[in-house]
Structure formats: C-alpha cells, structure tokens
Design an enzyme around this catalytic site. Sequence first.
Site, PDB file in Angstrom:
ATOM      1  CB  ALA A 182      -0.906  -0.036   1.247  1.00 47.20           C
ATOM      2  N   GLY A 201       0.609  -5.919   0.165  1.00 50.35           N
ATOM      3  CA  GLY A 201      -0.343  -5.701  -0.763  1.00 50.35           C
ATOM      4  C   GLY A 201       0.277  -6.219  -1.884  1.00 50.35           C
ATOM      5  CD  GLU A 244      -2.797  -8.572   1.493  1.00 49.31           C
ATOM      6  OE1 GLU A 244      -3.369  -9.172   2.113  1.00 49.31           O
ATOM      7  OE2 GLU A 244      -2.645  -7.637   1.345  1.00 49.31           O
ATOM      8  CD  GLU A 303       0.110  -6.387   5.310  1.00 51.42           C
ATOM      9  OE1 GLU A 303      -0.013  -6.328   4.221  1.00 51.42           O
ATOM     10  OE2 GLU A 303       0.983  -7.264   5.753  1.00 51.42           O
TER      11      GLU A 303
END
Length: 305
Positions: A110, A155, A158, A178
């Site tokens: 992110a 992310g 991910e 995270e």
Amino acid sequence: MRSPRGLLAASGYLAGRHAPSTSVSTTGHHSLFARTFQILAQSEPVRLQKLPAPNSGILELRLDRPEVKNAINWDLMRRLRSAIEKIQTDTTAKVVLVASSVPGAFCAGADLKERRLMKSSDVGEYARSLRSTFSSFEALPIPTIAVIEGAALGGGLELALACDLRICGEYAELGLPETGLAIIPGAGGTQRLPRIVGRSRAKELIFTGRKCGAAEAVMMGLANYCVPAGEAYQKALDIACEITQKGPLGIRMAKKAINEGTEVADMSSALAIEGECYEQLLHTQDRLEALAAFAEKRKPVYTGK
C-alpha cells in the site's frame, strides 16, 4: 492526451516559431517546455499488452510506479481493476504474466504516504476495494503468473498470492509486514497464504512480519521457482508458452476444478466438482482434435471450441 506537437504548440514553442515577446519570458518557455516533456515521459502505472507471435495468447500486465516501488494507491488500484475487466472480455487470452517495470521491486504494498492522509473510513473502503480487486484477479479463468524480482511486500505479496504461479529471481523478498503497523494483511493475505503454505508457516510469517528470500519461498511452497536474478521473466514466459500449447478449455476446467475443489470440506464433493468439469469437455471440438492429432502423429491445433 495531446501529441507532443500539440502540447508544444499550446506553449508557443514549436521549432522555429516562438511566441510573441509580450506573452511569457524565455525562461518561462523553457520551464514549460521541460514540464511538457516531463509529463510526456511519465508512463502509465498499469499497462496491459498482448505479446506478439510466437507468444500469442499471452497477456502481460506491468506495474510501473518507480518513484514508490509500485506502491498501490487508489489510482493504481482502479487501473488494475480496469485491466482485469479487459482480460475478462478477451477471448484470445490464455495466460497472464504480472510483472514490474521497476528494477528491484515487484510491489511494495500500500501507498503509506496516501494512507496517512486518509480517514479511518477511507482506509476501510480502500482495503475492501483492494480485496475485491485481487479476488477478481484470482477468479480469472486462465492461468496467471507473478514474476517477482525484488520486493513483494504487503499488498504486493497479496497480489502475487492471487496468482496461480509465482516465479522469483534469487534476490526476491516476500513478506506480509502489516502487524508491524498494528494491522493485519487486509487484501487476502490471511486467507490465501495459509492455503498455500499451511497454517503454521503462515502464522509465523504474519505474526512476525518477517521477509523470506526466494529459496526459502520455494522450499515452503510459496514460490514455484527460484532462478538467477533477472531471469524470472524468461522462466515465467517459458512456462506460459508451455501452457498455451495445451487445450485452452482443458486448462480453464483444470483451474476451475482445482480452485473450487480445494474449497469444499470433503473429498466426495471435491470429486463431484472434478466430474462436472470433466463432463464439460467431452463434447468439445478440441478433444476430438487431440485424438485425431494423436492418431495422425501431428501437433494438435486447438481452437478453444
């Protein structure tokens, strides 16, 4: 976007033709001239292209935000969703490669600079949108391959987890950090990682937030291959080319059977899904073509019908 000539014409700086001296100073012209080409030089943060023959059927999706190592902001996410929608409607697509144009980075996760400016409700909406985007990508009926050179964090990992295969250069770093930011992976990491590497390994990686290298990623099943640095794309392309030589309907049904079968609770239900997928292939032209090619000792020519 205007052409370079159009932009320069608007600035009064076409070759051999200067704007009247009453408009702006020469210094101003040069400043505008430089800004114009700076704008033109900026590339799209997400690019989707079809590879030409002999790699027909392979789509390449590239991330390109070099200033932030492909960190995912709202704009990149929207463009990624748009690219996914184009893939969904492309009947010629057989495989998708997800790669980075930024040396040393697949995706840093992110965009935390943007995140700092968001309200809590905006952060929640961002996470839901990114989760939905990656789920849409995972649901594509054709194989997807992540090409990872450098960092795939948060992310970024991910996104790679939403791919079917992951090919790493030897200096790749993968992780979900995270918990170090007092949150959890929110775009599928807590669900896809344990399904790939098992609960215990996933918990260790998420609880500690540690990064793992490419060799360890292969050892735990997180990556399919670890290759010398700079060679991940070629390895992924080689695999993609192998896939495109197979019956496209068979590939789609294989992905469907694996994905849906592994999500049900018992083997009987999973085998029923496999049976349904198999049945859908019995009356296809491609299956008959495969049998004819075998009998005639030639390479089959599949049409996806």
